[in-house]
Design a protein around this motif. Structure first.
Motif, PDB file in Angstrom:
ATOM      1  N   VAL A 755       5.499   6.787  -8.148  1.00 44.77           N
ATOM      2  CA  VAL A 755       4.671   6.564  -6.958  1.00 44.77           C
ATOM      3  C   VAL A 755       5.508   5.702  -6.025  1.00 44.77           C
ATOM      4  O   VAL A 755       5.871   4.577  -6.362  1.00 44.77           O
ATOM      5  N   VAL A 762       6.311   2.600  -8.452  1.00 45.01           N
ATOM      6  CA  VAL A 762       5.668   2.493  -9.765  1.00 45.01           C
ATOM      7  C   VAL A 762       5.853   3.811 -10.506  1.00 45.01           C
ATOM      8  O   VAL A 762       5.725   4.878  -9.921  1.00 45.01           O
ATOM      9  N   PHE A 770      -3.068  10.261 -11.250  1.00 43.16           N
ATOM     10  CA  PHE A 770      -2.788   9.813  -9.887  1.00 43.16           C
ATOM     11  C   PHE A 770      -3.453  10.763  -8.888  1.00 43.16           C
ATOM     12  O   PHE A 770      -3.926  11.830  -9.269  1.00 43.16           O
ATOM     13  N   GLU A 772      -6.079   9.889  -7.238  1.00 39.76           N
ATOM     14  CA  GLU A 772      -7.532   9.662  -7.266  1.00 39.76           C
ATOM     15  C   GLU A 772      -8.010   8.895  -6.036  1.00 39.76           C
ATOM     16  O   GLU A 772      -9.148   9.044  -5.621  1.00 39.76           O
ATOM     17  N   ARG A 781      -3.797  10.265   1.638  1.00 39.44           N
ATOM     18  CA  ARG A 781      -2.952   9.815   0.518  1.00 39.44           C
ATOM     19  C   ARG A 781      -2.235   8.531   0.900  1.00 39.44           C
ATOM     20  O   ARG A 781      -1.692   8.438   2.018  1.00 39.44           O
ATOM     21  N   ALA A 783       0.454   7.148  -0.739  1.00 32.53           N
ATOM     22  CA  ALA A 783       1.872   7.049  -1.142  1.00 32.53           C
ATOM     23  C   ALA A 783       2.417   8.435  -1.461  1.00 32.53           C
ATOM     24  O   ALA A 783       1.636   9.369  -1.718  1.00 32.53           O
ATOM     25  N   VAL A 785       4.193  10.827  -4.102  1.00 35.02           N
ATOM     26  CA  VAL A 785       4.357  10.846  -5.561  1.00 35.02           C
ATOM     27  C   VAL A 785       5.357  11.960  -5.900  1.00 35.02           C
ATOM     28  O   VAL A 785       5.164  13.111  -5.495  1.00 35.02           O
TER      29      VAL A 785
END
Ligand code: CMP
Length: 834
Positions: A755, A762, A770, A772, A781, A783, A785
């Motif tokens: 992320v 992370v 993820f 969510e 969103r 970030a 991913v």
């Protein structure tokens, strides 16, 4: 003499003549077709004006036979065209063609249309046969024969991509020109109305319909192959039958373009056939088709050229004037495409960049050949057409073909000299000189060794070795005098040598049967990219090609799209397995290339350049290792299977060679050898079947890996399973883009993602989820991913998300909490979902 005997005498007499001409063409350094045309004209003079010559016996009968030849236009098209087109399509390197298929098709179709229009309108102002007849002539002379240009490019060591461009263009422009000329002929005959829109639609329908027919026919033929049980002659015969059948069926029954059908059938055969038949069968098949095409094109040339004297007697000064318009018009049309369209395609990076001198070679080398002649002959023999149209098309098309052969064909070498293309480039000369020095030195050493073991008198040995030393120093002196090479030149030489070597290595692996034909084709094509890259762009070109070679193929992406949209996994699994196999083979090849560089290239190019190349190769090794590691991590079992299968193949190969040696040394009898061979080939059959790769995308299996669902009872699990969709993510793939609208969340069954949030990204791994936040908070969103390797994900769409959480309050609490924790500043280092 019976009629059939006369016909056979005529045809075989012509073939005998054809067989004697290639060596003459070689000696005179002329394109073969030029010589054929000349011979045909000479023959025509004898046949049509030689009534009074005192010829009796065999020779007299031969001339009578030729004089009596009656060929209907249908016979010309039906007998010769399928062979010419199928062979041209078969010989082309389909994989390389597919890399550039869009610009090639565009070039071909546009070139034909431009030529038809330019020639048609230019001539219609002067000729009194009507616009349609002029357009027909334009379409007939739009076909190009690539043999001369491709031959020149090969001699010059031009990038392979350029030859493919010329070959491919000519293949499709044949198809387009024939389809168009058939339509125009129909208009002349009044069987089709002459409106532009209707014609375009009919043309496209013909083209596309023909393509589909060809594809289906070739695939159908391959579906029959298992029944032929690998019997070579049966398989080859089936391809001949297929080429002609598809032509007839397309033309007569489906009313679509037979030529397009044949071309596509040839291409599909070239693509699949190579994989489906054994290498020996493939070689025989190619030989047989080359032979048929040689006969077809030679006979067409002779037959058409024989008509020339008669046509010329009918020709008037008006015809000469029209030819004087036709020649520049056709040249202008081709120049428009080469200098107008091609640069546009190159700038938009759709097609290869072509240098001006090469463009000039393509323009001047645009000889017209057998296809144009066959079409012109067909028109001239078509008695339903008005006499003046037949005369106009036959005289001008034949005259034009002859002009391109006799004027362009014979001056092409001169043009090369003027453009300084006849000399090897600086880099090529350097490669040649260095290679010569290396091999002379190796020979000198070998001779010394032989002389010593065979006890040759030292004085004799010294004298012979001295001559080699002399030759080496001669080469060194001229090389040094005439070449000053920069480091970039030397590096380019090295990379070209490496890419060539890589192609050889792959081919060798294929011959040793350790890699499948399907994989080897891709590998050789990619090494070809490296070669072209090094030739046109030196180091950066090579590195860009290496990068491109590592990317996922078009078919892989298609398979992936199918998996994502419709849930199909079989094709994707197959593509992944192919990629796995190719990466393994390339890595092994790179190991050998590194050794080759250290052992030989360093001595040739100096250690600084050698080290540079080690670095470049090293970078490729690292990339491939990463690719392999990602695959291995996700599919460890399959990786082991592939590696052990590879070793077993090497073992089987060695075993076969060993048995051969034992037989050669008479240690075992032929019966024993055959028996051992039978056992071995049974093993080969096993080894050549690759086990399928299980990409493990079964829902239940994946759900079991997510602990969050562990607490649920079986009934709920079943309900959830219906809502979750398995999906495979690729290394480096951006699964979620920051700022986008959120439409689903993801559970990681295996693999890892990153992320990308500031200040520290992370990582989330198996069992985490993820995506969510967007669903819970109804916001974009927050970030990016990105997948760190291959990941098995379970996707839950927004609609299902609401349904799922409504029935599972615990799950909702858990997901809500995690979302809030993740949003709380400062961001936690890693938030697991358990
Ligand atoms: P969403 O905003 O839908 O898309 C990006 C996802 O990244 C986000 O949902 C979370 O699942 C995940 N994410 C965002 N911030 C963090 C974080 N601090 N720790 C872990 N995951 C996060």
């Amino acid at each position: 003499m019976p009629e059939i005997a006369v016909t056979i005498l005529g045809i075989t007499g012509l073939l005998a003549l054809v067989s004697l001409l290639p060596p003459v063409a070689n000696r005179l350094n002329l394109p073969f077709s030029v010589l054929l045309a000349l011979a045909g004209c000479a023959l025509g003079i004898v046949v049509f004006f030689g009534q009074n010559l005192p010829m009796t016996g065999l020779l007299g009968d031969f001339v009578v036979a030729l004089r009596g030849f009656e060929i209907s236009p249908e016979a010309l098209l039906y007998i010769f065209l399928p062979t010419l087109l199928f062979e041209a399509a078969l010989m082309i390197d389909v994989r390389r063609l597919m890399d550039d298929v869009a610009p090639i098709l565009l070039l071909a179709v546009v070139a034909v249309v431009v030529c038809t229009l330019v020639v048609g309108f230019a001539l219609s102002a002067f000729a009194d046969v009507g616009l349609i007849a002029c357009l027909l002539l334009g379409a007939i002379v739009a076909t190009t024969d690539p043999v001369a240009v491709v031959g020149i490019f090969r001699d010059l060591g031009a990038p392979r991509r350029l030859s493919i461009l010329v070959e491919g263009e000519s293949l499709f422009n044949d198809a387009a020109a024939i389809a168009l000329s058939v339509l125009l002929t129909a208009m002349l005959l009044g069987t089709r109305s002459a409106d532009a829109v209707g014609t375009t639609i009919a043309f496209l329908k013909n083209f596309v319909g023909g393509g589909i027919a060809g594809y289906v026919a070739a695939r159908g033929a391959f579906a029959l192959f298992p029944f032929l049980r690998g019997l070579r002659f049966a398989e080859i015969t089936l391809t001949v039958a297929m080429a002609y059948l598809v032509y007839v069926v397309a033309e007569r029954y489906l009313h679509v373009s037979g030529v397009v059908a044949v071309v596509i059938a040839g291409l599909v055969t070239g693509w699949h056939g190579r994989i489906r038949v054994t290498p020996t069968t493939w070689d025989s098949l190619v030989d047989m088709w080359a032979q048929l095409a040689f006969w077809a094109s030679s006979l067409i040339f002779l037959l058409a050229a024989m008509l020339v004297p008669r046509l010329l007697t009918d020709a008037t000064w008006d015809d000469a004037l029209l030819l004087a318009i036709l020649v520049p018009a056709a040249l202008v049309a081709r120049a428009l495409v080469l200098y107008g369209l091609l640069p546009l395609l190159s700038v938009s990076r759709v097609a290869a960049r072509v240098s001006n001198s090469y463009k000039l070679v393509i323009l001047w080398g645009g000889l017209r050949g057998a296809v144009s002649l066959a079409l012109a002959l067909a028109v001239s023999e078509n008695t339903s057409l008005p006499g003046n149209v037949r005369h106009f098309v036959a005289v001008l098309a034949t005259g034009f073909v002859l002009f391109t052969l006799l004027v362009n064909g014979t001056t092409l070498q001169l043009l090369l000299r003027l453009l300084h293309l006849d000399r090897l480039s600086k880099v090529d000369r350097a490669v040649r000189d260095r290679a010569i020095m290396l091999s002379l030195d190796a020979i000198r050493q070998r001779i010394s060794a032989v002389a010593e073991s065979d006890r040759i008198a030292p004085a004799v040995t010294a004298r012979i070795c001295e001559t080699f030393a002399q030759r080496i120093s001669d080469v060194r002196r001229t090389a040094a005098a005439d070449l000053i090479l920069s480091d970039a030149d030397l590096l380019q030489i090295g990379l070209i040598t490496l890419a060539t070597r890589e192609q050889e290595l792959h081919l060798q692996r294929y011959k040793e049967r350790v890699v499948s034909r399907k994989s080897v084709q891709v590998l050789i094509a990619r090494a070809g990219w490296l070669l072209d890259g090094a030739k046109t762009g030196g180091r950066s070109g090579y590195e860009a090609a290496a990068q491109r070679g590592f990317s996922f193929t078009v078919t892989f992406r298609l398979a992936l799209a199918l998996h994502r949209r419709l849930g199909f996994t079989r094709w994707l699994a197959q593509e992944l397995a192919d990629r796995f196999e190719r990466l393994l083979i390339v890595r092994m090849g790179l190991q050998q290339l590194l050794a080759f560089n250290e052992r030989q290239l360093m001595a040739l190019l100096g250690s600084a350049i050698g080290e540079e190349m080690t670095l470049i190769l090293g970078k490729r090794v690292t990339g491939i290792e990463q690719g392999l590691a990602a695959l291995r991590l996700q599919f460890p079992e399959f990786a082991r299977t592939l590696e052990s299968r590879y070793l077993e193949r090497v073992a089987a190969q060695l075993e076969g060679a060993e048995y051969g040696d034992l037989l050669a040394d008479s240690i075992i009898s032929r019966e024993v050898h055959n028996d051992l061979g039978r056992q071995l080939s049974a093993r080969w059959q096993d080894l050549e079947r690759r086990p399928p790769l299980d990409i493990e995308l079964r829902r239940e299996q994946l759900i079991a890996r997510v602990p969050l669902f562990g607490a649920l009872d079986t009934q709920r699990l079943h309900a959830i399973a219906r809502l979750l969709r398995p999906r495979l993510a690729l290394p480096g793939e951006r699964i979620i883009a920051r700022g986008a609208r959120g439409d689903s969340m993801y559970f990681i069954a295996s693999g890892a993602v990153e992320v990308q949030i500031a200040p520290t990204p992370v990582r989330l791994g198996s069992g985490d989820f993820f995506g969510e936040i967007a669903l819970v908070m109804h916001q974009p969103r927050n970030a990016d991913v990105v997948a760190l390797g291959y990941c098995h994900l379970l996707v839950l769409r927004q609609r299902d998300f609401e349904r799922l959480l409504a029935g599972n309050p615990d799950l909702r609490t858990r997901i809500d909490t995690v979302a809030r924790e993740r949003l709380a500043p400062p961001p936690a280092a890693s938030t697991a979902a358990q």
